[in-house]
Scaffold this active site. Structure first.
Site, PDB file in Angstrom:
ATOM      1  N   ARG A   1      37.957  44.271  39.973  1.00  0.00           N
ATOM      2  CA  ARG A   1      39.351  44.616  39.727  1.00  0.00           C
ATOM      3  C   ARG A   1      40.167  43.355  39.408  1.00  0.00           C
ATOM      4  O   ARG A   1      39.624  42.265  39.234  1.00  0.00           O
ATOM      5  CB  ARG A   1      39.930  45.362  40.935  1.00  0.00           C
ATOM      6  CG  ARG A   1      40.046  44.552  42.207  1.00  0.00           C
ATOM      7  CD  ARG A   1      40.518  45.430  43.354  1.00  0.00           C
ATOM      8  NE  ARG A   1      40.635  44.672  44.590  1.00  0.00           N
ATOM      9  CZ  ARG A   1      40.295  45.137  45.785  1.00  0.00           C
ATOM     10  NH1 ARG A   1      39.780  46.343  45.898  1.00  0.00           N
ATOM     11  NH2 ARG A   1      40.450  44.401  46.864  1.00  0.00           N
ATOM     12  N   ASP A   2      41.485  43.498  39.365  1.00  0.00           N
ATOM     13  CA  ASP A   2      42.375  42.387  39.023  1.00  0.00           C
ATOM     14  C   ASP A   2      42.619  41.500  40.242  1.00  0.00           C
ATOM     15  O   ASP A   2      43.752  41.244  40.628  1.00  0.00           O
ATOM     16  CB  ASP A   2      43.701  42.926  38.479  1.00  0.00           C
ATOM     17  CG  ASP A   2      44.393  43.872  39.459  1.00  0.00           C
ATOM     18  OD1 ASP A   2      43.738  44.333  40.418  1.00  0.00           O
ATOM     19  OD2 ASP A   2      45.587  44.144  39.261  1.00  0.00           O
ATOM     20  N   GLU A   3      41.514  40.999  40.815  1.00  0.00           N
ATOM     21  CA  GLU A   3      41.623  40.161  42.015  1.00  0.00           C
ATOM     22  C   GLU A   3      40.586  39.049  41.931  1.00  0.00           C
ATOM     23  O   GLU A   3      40.880  37.964  41.455  1.00  0.00           O
ATOM     24  CB  GLU A   3      41.448  41.016  43.275  1.00  0.00           C
ATOM     25  CG  GLU A   3      41.844  40.293  44.546  1.00  0.00           C
ATOM     26  CD  GLU A   3      42.005  41.253  45.712  1.00  0.00           C
ATOM     27  OE1 GLU A   3      42.175  40.760  46.823  1.00  0.00           O
ATOM     28  OE2 GLU A   3      41.972  42.479  45.513  1.00  0.00           O
TER      29      GLU A   3
ATOM     30  N   ASP B   1      36.659  36.647  54.106  1.00  0.00           N
ATOM     31  CA  ASP B   1      35.397  37.256  53.695  1.00  0.00           C
ATOM     32  C   ASP B   1      34.234  36.274  53.834  1.00  0.00           C
ATOM     33  O   ASP B   1      33.177  36.607  54.389  1.00  0.00           O
ATOM     34  CB  ASP B   1      35.505  37.746  52.253  1.00  0.00           C
ATOM     35  CG  ASP B   1      36.564  38.818  52.073  1.00  0.00           C
ATOM     36  OD1 ASP B   1      37.729  38.553  52.427  1.00  0.00           O
ATOM     37  OD2 ASP B   1      36.235  39.907  51.589  1.00  0.00           O
TER      38      ASP B   1
ATOM     39  N   TRP C   1      40.850  34.190  58.867  1.00  0.00           N
ATOM     40  CA  TRP C   1      40.879  33.764  57.475  1.00  0.00           C
ATOM     41  C   TRP C   1      40.925  32.228  57.448  1.00  0.00           C
ATOM     42  O   TRP C   1      40.028  31.589  56.916  1.00  0.00           O
ATOM     43  CB  TRP C   1      42.065  34.399  56.755  1.00  0.00           C
ATOM     44  CG  TRP C   1      41.742  35.744  56.185  1.00  0.00           C
ATOM     45  CD1 TRP C   1      41.588  36.068  54.876  1.00  0.00           C
ATOM     46  CD2 TRP C   1      41.496  36.963  56.913  1.00  0.00           C
ATOM     47  NE1 TRP C   1      41.264  37.410  54.726  1.00  0.00           N
ATOM     48  CE2 TRP C   1      41.200  37.979  55.961  1.00  0.00           C
ATOM     49  CE3 TRP C   1      41.494  37.313  58.260  1.00  0.00           C
ATOM     50  CZ2 TRP C   1      40.920  39.300  56.324  1.00  0.00           C
ATOM     51  CZ3 TRP C   1      41.202  38.625  58.631  1.00  0.00           C
ATOM     52  CH2 TRP C   1      40.916  39.585  57.670  1.00  0.00           C
TER      53      TRP C   1
ATOM     54  N   GLU D   1      33.966  47.927  50.035  1.00  0.00           N
ATOM     55  CA  GLU D   1      35.079  47.321  50.768  1.00  0.00           C
ATOM     56  C   GLU D   1      35.524  48.217  51.924  1.00  0.00           C
ATOM     57  O   GLU D   1      35.801  47.748  53.024  1.00  0.00           O
ATOM     58  CB  GLU D   1      36.258  47.093  49.824  1.00  0.00           C
ATOM     59  CG  GLU D   1      37.485  46.487  50.494  1.00  0.00           C
ATOM     60  CD  GLU D   1      38.611  46.252  49.511  1.00  0.00           C
ATOM     61  OE1 GLU D   1      39.466  45.397  49.813  1.00  0.00           O
ATOM     62  OE2 GLU D   1      38.638  46.904  48.443  1.00  0.00           O
TER      63      GLU D   1
ATOM     64  N   HIS E   1      31.895  44.525  47.869  1.00  0.00           N
ATOM     65  CA  HIS E   1      32.485  43.568  48.801  1.00  0.00           C
ATOM     66  C   HIS E   1      31.388  43.180  49.779  1.00  0.00           C
ATOM     67  O   HIS E   1      30.722  44.054  50.315  1.00  0.00           O
ATOM     68  CB  HIS E   1      33.614  44.234  49.598  1.00  0.00           C
ATOM     69  CG  HIS E   1      34.980  43.792  49.216  1.00  0.00           C
ATOM     70  ND1 HIS E   1      35.521  44.067  47.996  1.00  0.00           N
ATOM     71  CD2 HIS E   1      35.928  43.106  49.913  1.00  0.00           C
ATOM     72  CE1 HIS E   1      36.758  43.584  47.955  1.00  0.00           C
ATOM     73  NE2 HIS E   1      37.020  42.974  49.100  1.00  0.00           N
TER      74      HIS E   1
END
Length: 938
Positions: free
Chosen positions: A457-459, A466, A523, A735, A756
């Site tokens: 996708r647009d990511e 992750d 993160w 995901e 993912h």
């Protein structure tokens, strides 16, 4: 040397962190492996010989080390080429012959030697660049250094200089730019020669962000630079550089975007445009462009390459009449076509990961068009494969194909960073084996230049959370040390620019996202966890040295944000992201309190930083962070754990964190594990954890004696579970647990990916605990073999190509007995702990053991509506019988019963059925009565 019938040989000599010929470090580490059938062979010394300018020097290295050994010679000079060979000596008096010579070249340039100008058209559109030069004599060696702010390819005299893709890869361009190096001596000819560069925007000109908020982050048009050093046989040197004398033209690549796709007009092909004889008078002069003030440094990770081509498995016709190709595997790359048709005819290829209602499922792509377009030139046969984009896809919709479509005319190119495969897992359980295969494919698709969250996708961003959870799995499956070292360089640079906060994504290209530069637990902790994993799995001490300041700074930033208390309970947090009980539109609303997650990670990072400090001889820092970790643990226990071993946040992730991170006292640990088991059972052995809890929940269960619960959780097929996507045809890890709903429709949320790797991080537990293969000392110098038998499996095994050689472990049921095996490579030893409690220390070689382990069985008492719900759910046949009885009368009621019942001890089966019609109750009673009284069950 041969001892008896046994030979000792040195193989796989590596200089640096990859198998690439050129190295970026003047003092690259050295690694090698020893092959021998001699049992329990251990290296006592090694001789390393270097030949430089015809002279050979030898250094002796005492001891067993053969992984990332410190360079023992004078540093390499820029451009220098040397030969390295190794000879080893064993504890038994054996010795190997010298290994074959390994040629290594210093690819880095002398200080201030990089003088090339960055050139381009000044436009974002793809274009061609061209320059000519003369070779005036016999060339001894020609080295080409090249790079771009954008994506480029480079030719000499019409031939590509290498097979790398999307060079120079993605880095934090404002601070770091990869420099490519190639030996191009064979490409040159006396007289006139030509350099040609195809230049597109790549990551440099991409629009980053979500939906309408997407914006360019890096400023300026794409620009390329190249510097060719010609060393002649007579000792003279010429240097050719990109400058204002070069010329440019548009080419057949009309547009190129990583997200939107590529358009190629073959009518605009320019034959022989990079050949020296080409006439470029009509081309325009290039512009020397303003670019970030960065001196390019040599690429240190393997390049991106086309790894394989896969054929079409099925050709489908959709209800709307569209032609869709199914490649049978969700992969990352692009499609190659062979086509014939009229000039100007246009073929369109649209990519997606799934089908929905038998049509291409493009909604999860959001703003990514993922569409490639080819305009035919009209030649007899045309072969095309886009070079300047990549897609995540299994299905490709082909529109406007000329003539009759033949599937043999299309194949899919798999593209990712070219890392050696180093690990695998095998079991006869078909769904679990497919799940592990999915984990591998997910890593392949998301390890493309940087570790990304998703590839479609647009990511496609380097989300730190992750990789933090997945790094141990990644380090087992592939030799990703160099890959992650490179990404960590950018993480450190981004952290310094953000007042020592690790951004949510690296490179940090979405500043419009609120909180990008706020400290977020699990993160930001990537900066302590990933270096620690690389030390544990590869013995990469250098990465700890390079990252220690960043590790310490991260912990200090968190401490400053806690207001002086050891509990981290304030600020933005993602918590246990994507808890399956969270509303789809609020994925951070997890059952586990975010403060528990944050404080647990605060403790973990403080602990890892203390361990790194001790290893590096920074004793004062070690004591300081050890003390901080102790204070965090004390505060954690006081705030979140009751004296009787309950978490204040009574959710599985909270218990798993306390157990696995070592935050509980020993006397509390078992109580926590027992409660975790009860919660897992209460949920019907379905997943109730998110990004943080899922990778460690099975570890927490097995560590507290509940392997049976871990086994049921692992092999569950109802949603949410690891195997539910497999039953739905998944070939990568999703995901969301329900990225595709049971009715075959795509999850209605705006954030859904079918590739993912985060939730596949449980594979590390499969490798270490189920198969039983883990490192006791860095780089597997000492290997722990401690398999955990799962009642739902008949066998499990794993292999790993350690820095010392191939290791393996596993087990297989043979009736009531279990056969265990271990493979220990030379120069290592194994510590074996079998389920019986037997413990062995073994040397290199292959070892087997046989133990009695009949499957656990218990008598089945008479089951009724008054039976405990815990008893029913623990008896798979009883549970299935109840569910089938209800479904036979009312499928909707059966589904609700399955999803909402909490399977707790002390509650009778009739309680969740108290409003059921009498015929349902009777059917359940009959089904239970049909199970044989006293029958043994698993």
């Amino acid at each position: 040397m041969t001892v008896g019938n046994h030979t000792v040989r040195v193989q796989a000599v590596r200089v640096g962190w990859t198998d690439e010929r050129f190295v970026a470090d003047p003092r690259p580490p050295l690694s090698w492996k020893t092959a021998t059938a001699l049992p329990s062979w251990v290296q006592t010394a090694a001789d390393i010989a270097i030949t430089r300018e015809g002279r050979t020097t030898t250094a002796r290295i005492d001891g067993p080390d053969s992984a990332l050994v410190t360079w023992p010679f004078a540093p390499l000079e820029p451009g220098e080429t040397v030969l390295i060979r190794v000879r080893v000596h064993g504890h038994d008096g054996s010795a190997s012959p010298w290994s074959a010579d390994s040629e290594v070249a210093a690819g880095f340039l002398p200080a201030d030697a990089w003088q090339a100008r960055f050139i381009g058209s000044g436009s974002e559109e793809p274009h061609l660049l061209r320059g000519v030069f003369d070779v005036r004599g016999e060339v001894r060696r020609a080295l080409l250094h090249s790079t771009a702010f954008g994506a480029y390819d480079i030719h000499i005299n019409g031939t590509a200089v290498d097979d790398a893709e999307l060079k120079p890869g993605w880095t934090s361009y404002q601070w770091r730019l990869n420099l490519e190096v190639a030996d191009v001596t064979a490409h040159l000819r006396p007289g006139r020669n030509a350099l040609g560069i195809t230049l597109t925007g790549g990551w440099y000109t991409e629009r980053y962000g979500f939906r309408d908020a997407a914006r360019r982050f890096y400023e300026g048009a794409p620009a390329a630079a190249a510097q060719l050093t010609l060393e002649y046989e007579d000792g003279t040197v010429d240097t050719v550089r990109t400058d204002e004398r070069w010329r440019w033209s548009r080419g057949p690549v009309v547009s190129a975007s990583l997200y939107q796709g590529e358009t190629y007009d073959a009518r605009m092909d320019i034959p022989q445009w990079s050949a020296p004889s080409f006439e470029d008078a009509a081309w325009a002069p290039v512009s020397v462009l303003a670019v970030p003030d960065v001196t390019p440094t040599m690429r240190t990770l393997p390049p991106v390459r086309v790894i394989e081509h896969r054929p079409v498995e099925r050709v489908l016709t959709t209800p709307s009449g569209k032609t869709i190709l199914d490649f049978g595997q969700n992969l990352v790359g692009r499609v190659r076509i062979r086509v014939r048709g009229e000039r100007g005819h246009t073929v369109t290829l649209r990519h997606a990961e799934v089908l929905e209602q038998s049509e291409l499922g493009t909604r999860p792509l959001r703003n990514a068009a993922a569409t490639d377009t080819y305009v035919l030139s009209g030649a007899e046969e045309e072969i095309w494969e886009p070079r300047w984009t990549f897609h995540g896809f299994r299905y490709v919709q082909v529109d406007n194909w000329p003539g009759t479509f033949t599937p043999e005319d299309v194949s899919a190119a798999v593209v990712h960073t070219d890392m050696p495969r180093t690990g695998g897992f095998a079991t006869s359980h078909p769904l679990l084996q497919r799940f592990h295969d999915n984990v591998v494919w997910g890593m392949r698709g998301n390890f493309l230049s940087i570790p990304t969250d998703c590839p479609q996708r647009d990511e496609r961003l380097g989300w730190t959370g992750d990789i933090q959870v997945f790094a141990p799995t990644a380090a087992f499956l592939y030799d990703c040390d160099a890959f992650l070292r490179s990404w960590l360089e950018d993480a450190v640079l981004e952290q310094r620019a953000a007042d020592w906060v690790i951004p949510m994504v690296v490179p940090a290209v979405i500043p419009q996202v609120p909180g990008l530069f706020q400290p977020v637990a699990a993160w930001g902790d990537a900066i302590t966890v990933v270096p620690a994993v690389l030390w544990e799995r590869f013995a990469d001490r250098d990465v700890l040295e390079r990252c220690f300041e960043a590790m310490a700074a991260w912990v200090d930033v968190v401490r400053s944000r806690t207001g002086g208390t050891p509990l981290w309970e304030e600020g933005l947090q993602f918590g246990d992201w994507l808890d399956p009980d969270a509303p789809p539109e609020r994925p951070g609303d997890a059952k586990t309190d975010a403060g528990i997650v944050a404080t647990a990670y605060f403790f973990r990072s403080a602990t890892l930083t203390a361990e790194a400090a001790a290893l590096l001889g920074r004793d004062t820092d070690a004591r300081r962070y050890e003390d901080l970790a102790a204070r965090i643990a004390h505060a954690f226990r006081g705030a979140y754990i009751t004296p009787r071993g309950r978490m204040m946040s009574d959710a599985p992730t909270a218990y798993a964190l306390a157990i696995v991170f070592g935050l509980a006292h020993d006397e509390q640990r078992q109580a926590l594990g027992d409660r975790l088991r009860d919660l897992v059972r209460s949920a019907g052995y379905r997943i109730t954890t998110g990004f943080v809890g899922t990778p460690i929940i099975c570890e927490a269960l097995t560590a507290t004696g509940h392997a049976d619960a871990a086994s049921r959780l692992l092999t569950q097929t109802e949603c949410p579970s690891w195997l539910y996507p497999v039953t739905m045809g998944a070939t990568t890890v999703w995901e969301r647990w329900d990225s595709m709903l049971e009715d075959g429709t795509i999850n209605p949320g705006q954030m859904t990916s079918f590739n993912h790797y985060a939730l596949g991080a449980v594979a590390d537990w499969l490798h270490r605990r189920v198969a039983g293969l883990s490192p006791l000392e860095p780089a597997y110098r000492v290997i722990r073999v401690a398999p955990v038998l799962l009642g739902d499996l008949d066998d499990a095994s794993a292999w790993h190509e350690t820095p010392y050689g191939r290791a393996g472990a596993g087990w297989r049921r043979e009736g009531s007995r279990v056969r265990f095996h271990a493979e220990i490579p030379p120069n290592t030893r194994g510590v074996v702990e079998l389920p019986s409690g037997a413990r062995y220390e073994v040397g290199s070689g292959t070892h087997t053991w046989l133990e009695d382990h009949p499957r656990a069985a218990a008598p089945r008492t008479r089951l009724t509506l008054g039976t405990s719900l815990a008893t029913i759910i623990d008896d798979q046949r009883a549970y299935d019988a109840v569910l089938q009885a209800i479904r036979g009368i009312d499928a909707a009621r059966a589904d609700a019963f399955r999803r909402t019942t909490r399977w707790r001890a002390g509650r009778a089966l009739r309680e969740p059925l108290d409003k059921a019609p009498l015929e349902v109750l009777a059917a359940v009673e009959a089904a239970l009565a049909g199970l044989t009284t006293g029958e043994a069950h698993l």
